[in-house]
Design a protein around this motif. Structure first.
Motif, mmCIF file in Angstrom:
data_model
loop_
_atom_site.group_PDB
_atom_site.id
_atom_site.type_symbol
_atom_site.label_atom_id
_atom_site.label_comp_id
_atom_site.label_asym_id
_atom_site.label_seq_id
_atom_site.Cartn_x
_atom_site.Cartn_y
_atom_site.Cartn_z
ATOM 1 N N LYS A 142 -27.122 37.258 26.416
ATOM 2 C CA LYS A 142 -26.709 37.109 28.163
ATOM 3 C C LYS A 142 -26.902 35.565 28.133
ATOM 4 O O LYS A 142 -26.160 35.084 29.147
ATOM 5 N N GLN B 156 -23.952 33.582 26.826
ATOM 6 C CA GLN B 156 -22.846 33.751 27.808
ATOM 7 C C GLN B 156 -22.798 32.674 28.861
ATOM 8 O O GLN B 156 -21.801 32.005 29.298
ATOM 9 N N LYS B 157 -24.182 32.255 29.355
ATOM 10 C CA LYS B 157 -24.018 31.385 30.528
ATOM 11 C C LYS B 157 -23.917 29.676 29.820
ATOM 12 O O LYS B 157 -23.898 28.959 30.520
ATOM 13 N N ASN C 60 -17.571 30.264 29.561
ATOM 14 C CA ASN C 60 -17.993 28.761 29.440
ATOM 15 C C ASN C 60 -17.918 28.036 28.378
ATOM 16 O O ASN C 60 -18.477 27.330 27.653
ATOM 17 N N PHE D 219 -27.236 24.205 33.088
ATOM 18 C CA PHE D 219 -27.896 25.419 32.724
ATOM 19 C C PHE D 219 -29.160 25.440 32.304
ATOM 20 O O PHE D 219 -29.824 26.395 32.511
ATOM 21 N N SER E 243 -31.040 26.025 35.465
ATOM 22 C CA SER E 243 -31.105 27.258 36.020
ATOM 23 C C SER E 243 -32.218 27.900 35.329
ATOM 24 O O SER E 243 -32.428 29.033 35.787
#
Length: 490
Positions: free
Chosen positions: A69, A72-73, A208, A473, A476
């Motif tokens: 997960k 994926q970002k 992405n 990224f 975050s």
């Protein structure tokens, strides 16, 4: 007794040599790296470790993984090794494209299927004697769910029992190449191809990814009335769709095409294909970037067989970059195993797969000296039965030595994956093991732009865009402020 200090020096020296080992991480990156390390130890200790399992059985586990997960970002840069016919998810082909008007289907003698869009009943041909309008066929079925699932099975290799369905490389490759033929009638319809290509860019962008280099035979497309367009029409379409996508998504760098010909063709055919690639590169200098030979290496002609055709550009004073599939084999010592050295002899820009590279010390030396990056496609290598447990993938050696690598997906729709996140997971958790860290991920993403065919000024601007995405990224996950600048590896 050995000096503990000397041991620490050796450990640091070895770690510095791996992919990403020279990347200097910020404080925020180090915190995320420590978290990733903890997550990875936890997954490696689990009873079911996804990289040790066949991807078809591991996919659901990977989807639940917190590492996946996170990946994926993560901004992954570009995908440099992917084929046209497997760019878009099979679900979209079946649930969107096959529901369009004028779509016909036939069942072949070997229980495969073919599709054709036509304004009238298609004529019979050798492999398709009876065409049926799909809309009328579905109307008779009531609930078409099982029927659509059957179509999906014809367009993908995915199965619940891969070891039973594919007991050998010969069997899996037969199904693999047959799936391309099934998709061809859908994708080659001109209105579909336009939507298909845009959808493919969209799926990459959603994962992405910000840049694409596509291996493509550049098929001739057709209309409902049977009109056949030439390859110039197809390239114009790719160019127009790419420009529209970049207008819609300004952070996307664009898409380019590596023209490809199947290695099962004759020397004369490959000569014609090389000449065609030269002409297309002249006509579309910002779109067509080079040439490749595709298809299964084992059992087919090696690169050297086509030496006269591949020598043609140099003989006429033209630069046609090569991006050869080479070393996608586990048959060490065979003629096909020599493809890696032959690819380097022809000054290949990158090496596709290079599964056999670890067994060729001279090839590794030449590749590193000439900055020839290897396009690593972990899931493809496993599904096509070169390796079963990805911890044993020979690229683990290359990764530990710092050999230049990029992560690619090859034929994601056929494997039941999309984008690059699944392949990044397998490379990071399985092939890289606990040694692979956030610096590894960072260098692999940077490599995908650095080793792309983009001109220098676009690489620089692309790296700046990527770095800002990377900083966002990291922020975050860490709460740290954004910082602008270009990535550094030293």
């Amino acid at each position: 007794m050995p000096d503990p200090g000397q041991r620490e020096v050796l450990m640091r020296e070895e770690a510095s040599r791996q992919v990403g080992g020279a990347v200097r991480l910020t404080a925020a990156e180090r915190r995320l790296d420590a978290h990733l390390h903890w997550l990875k130890k936890k997954e490696m200790a689990a009873a079911q470790f996804p990289p040790a399992m066949h991807f078809f059985k591991a996919r659901a586990l990977i989807q639940r993984s917190p590492i996946f997960k996170l990946l994926q970002k993560m901004p992954k840069g570009g995908v440099l090794h992917i084929h046209t016919s497997s760019l878009v998810s099979v679900d979209w082909l079946v649930k969107n494209v096959t529901y369009r008007p004028h779509c016909y289907i036939c069942i072949t003698w070997d229980n495969s299927v073919r599709f054709l869009f036509s304004s009238r009943q298609p004529f019979p041909r050798w492999d398709c004697l009876h065409w049926q309008l799909l809309g009328a066929l579905r109307a008779k079925l009531g609930d078409p769910s099982d029927f659509d699932d059957g179509l999906i099975r014809n367009l993908t290799l995915f199965t619940e029992e891969p070891d039973v369905a594919y007991p050998s490389q010969d069997v899996v490759w037969e199904k693999f190449e047959k799936a391309f033929m099934v998709a061809a009638g859908l994708i080659a319809h001109a209105p579909v191809l336009k939507d298909y290509f845009y959808k493919g860019l969209e799926e990459l962008h959603n994962d992405n990814i910000m840049y694409l280099e596509l291996r493509s035979g550049v098929s001739r497309t057709y209309e409902l009335d049977g009109t056949i367009h030439d390859k110039v029409f197809t390239l114009n379409m790719f160019q127009q769709v790419t420009r529209q996508f970049v207008r819609d998504h300004p952070d996307f760098l664009g898409a380019r095409i590596i023209m490809a010909a199947h290695r099962a063709l004759t020397l004369s055919d490959i000569t014609s294909a090389v000449k065609e690639a030269i002409q297309m590169q002249r006509d579309f200098p910002d779109l067509v970037v080079g040439f490749d030979l595709v298809g299964r290496e084992d059992g087919e002609k090696n690169i050297w067989y086509f030496k006269d055709a591949l020598s043609l550009p140099a003989q006429i004073g033209v630069r046609l970059p090569y991006f050869f599939h080479a070393g996608e084999t586990d048959d060490e010592g065979t003629e096909v195993d020599g493809n890696i050295l032959d690819a380097l002899l022809f000054n290949t820009t990158r090496i596709g797969h290079g599964f056999a590279m670890a067994h060729h010390p001279l090839a590794k030396e030449i590749a590193r000296k000439n900055n020839v990056v290897l396009e690593l496609c972990p899931i493809s290598n496993q599904v096509l039965k070169l390796v079963s447990d990805l911890r044993n993938h020979p690229a683990a050696v290359l990764m530990s030595e710092g050999h230049p690598l990029v992560i690619s997906s090859d034929d994601p729709s056929l494997f039941g994956s999309t984008g690059l996140s699944y392949d990044f997971y397998q490379a990071f958790v399985g092939i890289g093991g606990l040694k692979a860290n956030l610096g590894t991920l960072k260098e692999l993403a940077i490599n995908s732009i650095r080793y792309s065919s983009l001109p220098s000024h676009l690489k620089e601007s692309g790296l700046l865009v990527w770095q800002n995405k990377w900083n966002a990224f990291i922020s975050s996950y860490s709460g740290q402020p954004h910082h602008k600048g270009t990535p550094t590896l030293s």
